[in-house]
Scaffold this motif. Sequence first.
Motif, short mmCIF file in Angstrom:
data_model
loop_
_atom_site.label_atom_id
_atom_site.label_comp_id
_atom_site.label_asym_id
_atom_site.label_seq_id
_atom_site.Cartn_x
_atom_site.Cartn_y
_atom_site.Cartn_z
N LEU A 39 -37.29 -16.93 24.80
CA LEU A 39 -37.40 -15.52 24.43
C LEU A 39 -37.06 -15.32 22.96
O LEU A 39 -36.05 -15.82 22.47
CB LEU A 39 -36.46 -14.68 25.30
N GLY A 40 -37.92 -14.61 22.26
CA GLY A 40 -37.70 -14.33 20.85
C GLY A 40 -38.20 -15.40 19.90
O GLY A 40 -38.18 -15.21 18.68
N HIS A 41 -38.65 -16.53 20.47
CA HIS A 41 -39.14 -17.63 19.62
C HIS A 41 -40.60 -17.96 19.86
O HIS A 41 -41.16 -18.80 19.17
CB HIS A 41 -38.31 -18.89 19.86
N GLY A 42 -41.22 -17.36 20.81
CA GLY A 42 -42.60 -17.70 21.11
C GLY A 42 -42.68 -19.14 21.62
O GLY A 42 -41.79 -19.62 22.32
N LEU A 43 -43.72 -19.83 21.23
CA LEU A 43 -43.91 -21.24 21.60
C LEU A 43 -43.62 -22.10 20.38
O LEU A 43 -44.19 -21.88 19.31
CB LEU A 43 -45.34 -21.48 22.06
#
Lengths: 112, 110
Positions: A39-43
Amino acid sequence: DAEITQSPRHKITETGRQVTLACHQTWNHNNMFWYRQDLGHGLRLIHYSYGVQDTNKGEVSDGYSVSRSNTEDLPLTLESAASSQTSVYFCASRQNRAGELFFGEGSRLTVL
Amino acid sequence: TQLLEQSPQFLSIQEGENLTVYCNSSSVFSSLQWYRQEPGEGPVLLVTVVTGGEVKKLKRLTFQFGDARKDSSLHITAAQPGDTGLYLCAGLNTGNQFYFGTGTSLTVIP
């Protein structure tokens, strides 16, 4: 139909244990990738391979390794699992270097 | 690391409303893709934009690539509950690697 499958879909392990996540694709794609999603970092890219015997480090490769002994498989190994590696892991493949990424359904790993 | 920031991070709207999601970076990308991800599944490609200023439409979704190829937007007209999901942008750099944005979680309330 061609597909990309990951196993296991869910795994709980303990800190310090070795864990291997499997990825198998029947697209016959040379390019394969492992991402982690938080969450909050994308991939974020962990490792990738452009063909048999080729492996490369991504932006978050510390603590992870991959091997590519055939076209279809790119297993991801956590040598000594850490709680910071609790995440959802996605394997992906693509036909060429700028094409569509085809993703597996993900492997949710919990490190206690 | 070539950071792609998406905004907003979370969006909850009523069915029928319009919305825009933004994807911004300080880096130039040779192309940019948008993916949608549903719970428990992997992301699925919606569109690829390649040329600066390019606009592509996919039914009620309109995608635009910035003139300088550093940013992109996704506009949804008359949102439907089926549009609910996580929207991810991904920029292709000169090393042929896709860097993903931080994601926008959209909920469309019936």
